[in-house]
Design a protein around this motif. Sequence first.
Motif, PDB file in Angstrom:
ATOM      1  N   GLY A  62       8.093  -3.670  21.716  1.00 51.71           N
ATOM      2  CA  GLY A  62       7.805  -5.338  22.644  1.00 51.71           C
ATOM      3  C   GLY A  62       7.092  -5.271  24.191  1.00 51.71           C
ATOM      4  O   GLY A  62       6.870  -5.480  25.069  1.00 51.71           O
ATOM      5  N   VAL A  63       6.101  -4.412  24.205  1.00 51.43           N
ATOM      6  CA  VAL A  63       5.383  -3.340  24.828  1.00 51.43           C
ATOM      7  C   VAL A  63       4.229  -3.939  24.752  1.00 51.43           C
ATOM      8  O   VAL A  63       3.036  -3.625  24.047  1.00 51.43           O
ATOM      9  CB  VAL A  63       5.302  -1.673  25.375  1.00 51.43           C
ATOM     10  N   PRO A  64       4.071  -4.501  25.998  1.00 49.86           N
ATOM     11  CA  PRO A  64       2.222  -4.921  25.886  1.00 49.86           C
ATOM     12  C   PRO A  64       1.361  -4.001  25.767  1.00 49.86           C
ATOM     13  O   PRO A  64       0.758  -2.980  26.438  1.00 49.86           O
ATOM     14  CB  PRO A  64       2.079  -6.090  27.240  1.00 49.86           C
ATOM     15  N   VAL A  65       0.227  -3.851  24.722  1.00 50.67           N
ATOM     16  CA  VAL A  65      -0.439  -3.497  24.474  1.00 50.67           C
ATOM     17  C   VAL A  65      -2.036  -3.556  24.918  1.00 50.67           C
ATOM     18  O   VAL A  65      -2.223  -4.849  23.531  1.00 50.67           O
ATOM     19  CB  VAL A  65      -0.323  -2.325  23.362  1.00 50.67           C
ATOM     20  N   PRO A  69       6.350   8.838  21.803  1.00 46.33           N
ATOM     21  CA  PRO A  69       7.071   7.809  20.609  1.00 46.33           C
ATOM     22  C   PRO A  69       6.823   9.033  19.245  1.00 46.33           C
ATOM     23  O   PRO A  69       8.490   9.572  18.886  1.00 46.33           O
ATOM     24  CB  PRO A  69       5.707   7.192  20.305  1.00 46.33           C
ATOM     25  N   ALA A  70       5.701  10.144  19.387  1.00 48.02           N
ATOM     26  CA  ALA A  70       5.984  10.794  17.988  1.00 48.02           C
ATOM     27  C   ALA A  70       6.838  12.012  18.088  1.00 48.02           C
ATOM     28  O   ALA A  70       7.985  12.816  17.551  1.00 48.02           O
ATOM     29  CB  ALA A  70       4.848  11.063  17.152  1.00 48.02           C
ATOM     30  N   VAL A  71       6.913  13.337  19.268  1.00 46.68           N
ATOM     31  CA  VAL A  71       7.637  14.003  19.621  1.00 46.68           C
ATOM     32  C   VAL A  71       8.744  13.354  20.280  1.00 46.68           C
ATOM     33  O   VAL A  71      10.141  13.920  19.627  1.00 46.68           O
ATOM     34  CB  VAL A  71       7.333  14.475  21.005  1.00 46.68           C
ATOM     35  N   ALA A  72       9.809  12.535  19.890  1.00 47.85           N
ATOM     36  CA  ALA A  72      10.734  11.744  20.764  1.00 47.85           C
ATOM     37  C   ALA A  72      11.227  11.482  18.691  1.00 47.85           C
ATOM     38  O   ALA A  72      12.657  12.073  18.376  1.00 47.85           O
ATOM     39  CB  ALA A  72      10.959  10.581  20.973  1.00 47.85           C
ATOM     40  N   ARG A  73      10.847  11.249  17.999  1.00 51.30           N
ATOM     41  CA  ARG A  73      11.050  10.993  16.171  1.00 51.30           C
ATOM     42  C   ARG A  73      11.149  12.576  15.933  1.00 51.30           C
ATOM     43  O   ARG A  73      11.921  12.711  15.680  1.00 51.30           O
ATOM     44  CB  ARG A  73      10.185  10.113  16.019  1.00 51.30           C
ATOM     45  N   MET A  74      10.643  13.769  16.101  1.00 51.83           N
ATOM     46  CA  MET A  74      10.617  14.732  16.248  1.00 51.83           C
ATOM     47  C   MET A  74      12.278  15.391  16.312  1.00 51.83           C
ATOM     48  O   MET A  74      12.754  15.996  15.963  1.00 51.83           O
ATOM     49  CB  MET A  74       9.694  15.175  15.959  1.00 51.83           C
ATOM     50  N   ALA A  75      12.209  15.095  18.036  1.00 53.89           N
ATOM     51  CA  ALA A  75      13.596  15.300  18.281  1.00 53.89           C
ATOM     52  C   ALA A  75      14.823  14.660  17.828  1.00 53.89           C
ATOM     53  O   ALA A  75      16.100  15.177  17.555  1.00 53.89           O
ATOM     54  CB  ALA A  75      13.846  14.499  19.682  1.00 53.89           C
ATOM     55  N   VAL A  76      14.833  13.506  17.406  1.00 54.28           N
ATOM     56  CA  VAL A  76      15.662  12.957  16.577  1.00 54.28           C
ATOM     57  C   VAL A  76      16.121  13.648  15.369  1.00 54.28           C
ATOM     58  O   VAL A  76      17.392  14.081  15.294  1.00 54.28           O
ATOM     59  CB  VAL A  76      15.927  11.186  16.693  1.00 54.28           C
ATOM     60  N   GLN A  85       4.275  -1.231  21.018  1.00 53.50           N
ATOM     61  CA  GLN A  85       3.717  -2.208  20.438  1.00 53.50           C
ATOM     62  C   GLN A  85       5.038  -2.981  19.344  1.00 53.50           C
ATOM     63  O   GLN A  85       5.734  -4.129  20.199  1.00 53.50           O
ATOM     64  CB  GLN A  85       2.727  -2.600  19.486  1.00 53.50           C
ATOM     65  N   ALA A  86       5.400  -2.281  19.092  1.00 56.27           N
ATOM     66  CA  ALA A  86       6.296  -1.747  18.263  1.00 56.27           C
ATOM     67  C   ALA A  86       8.631  -2.648  19.178  1.00 56.27           C
ATOM     68  O   ALA A  86       9.034  -2.957  18.878  1.00 56.27           O
ATOM     69  CB  ALA A  86       7.344  -1.224  16.776  1.00 56.27           C
TER      70      ALA A  86
END
Length: 325
Positions: A77-80, A301-308, A74-75
């Motif tokens: 901008g994807v319709p959920v 989303p969670a794994v992407a944050r960990m990668a960064v 949602q953050a």
Amino acid sequence: MTRATVIGAGVVGLCVATELVASGFDVTVYDPGHRPGPHACSWWAGGMLAPYCEGETAEEPVVRLGKEAADWWQAQGVPVTCNGTLVVTLQRDRKELDRFARRTEGHVALDADTLATFEPSLEGRFDRGLMFPEEAHVDPRAALNHLRDRLEANGVRFVAEKGRQEGLTFDCRGLAARDALQDLRGVKGEMVVLRSHDIQLSRPIRLLHPRYPLYVVPRPGGIFMLGATQLESDDKTRTVRSTLELLSAAYALHPAFGEAELLEIGVDARPAFPDNLPRVRKHGQTIYVNGLFRHGFLLSPAVARMAVKAAMGATDLEFMDENHS
């Protein structure tokens, strides 16, 4: 500004690129497919953000980190669609519903009348069910295109051919990364897309069955995605048996699916490690992000944050696997 290259533009690669941009990186994405489409495993996903239901078989981190997914999408901008998930079973398989309830949390038991208020099209077909009110779903194809467009608007460069890579590299190639990740395996999934205006559903429906479990995900315009088989194989052949199993289960859910228009039959192989949990592996200037199994939209989303965070030096991350060779 630190430069970074993302290899692969499936759901994991696009989520990693999104998190990199948010952290101030100058990002280039290598995408030989040019745009999201049938060449990508993510194209054939159900888009269910269903951490509680996945908890029936998945490890605890999948449930806990998956709870963050709907807010992240949602953050961006994807319709959920936040209408929950409904789980039902045929009367002869009632024990499957009891077992599912014991192995999951976050659900409310429904009787026949209450179930019909949530999904009038299923009135009279099931005498009870489980509602998971905090779950959600997205249209995966729309979500992929939205992330791509948003990244381009934020200055991310998408290139079809590899050039000289500068700075950090995030390898998000899925099964193609088996040249570097020897313990990665393929898990085949087949799905069917139907169109019917004779049945309306407001949320994903899971039909439990001891041999042929089914989920049906509604999409706009009377479209329904039916999925999905799960076979230990990276073969991408579409089979008659799997298609018949999916269509038979859909007919058991509601006979109106018997008159539906068959739009697509899709198949792909999802990348997974032996324990079906993802990994963030750092080797020098390359960070491998892979093994999302069937949890691409739920855990990316969670794994992407960990990668960064791994790129910034963190070593105590949940799915971090720095010492693996």
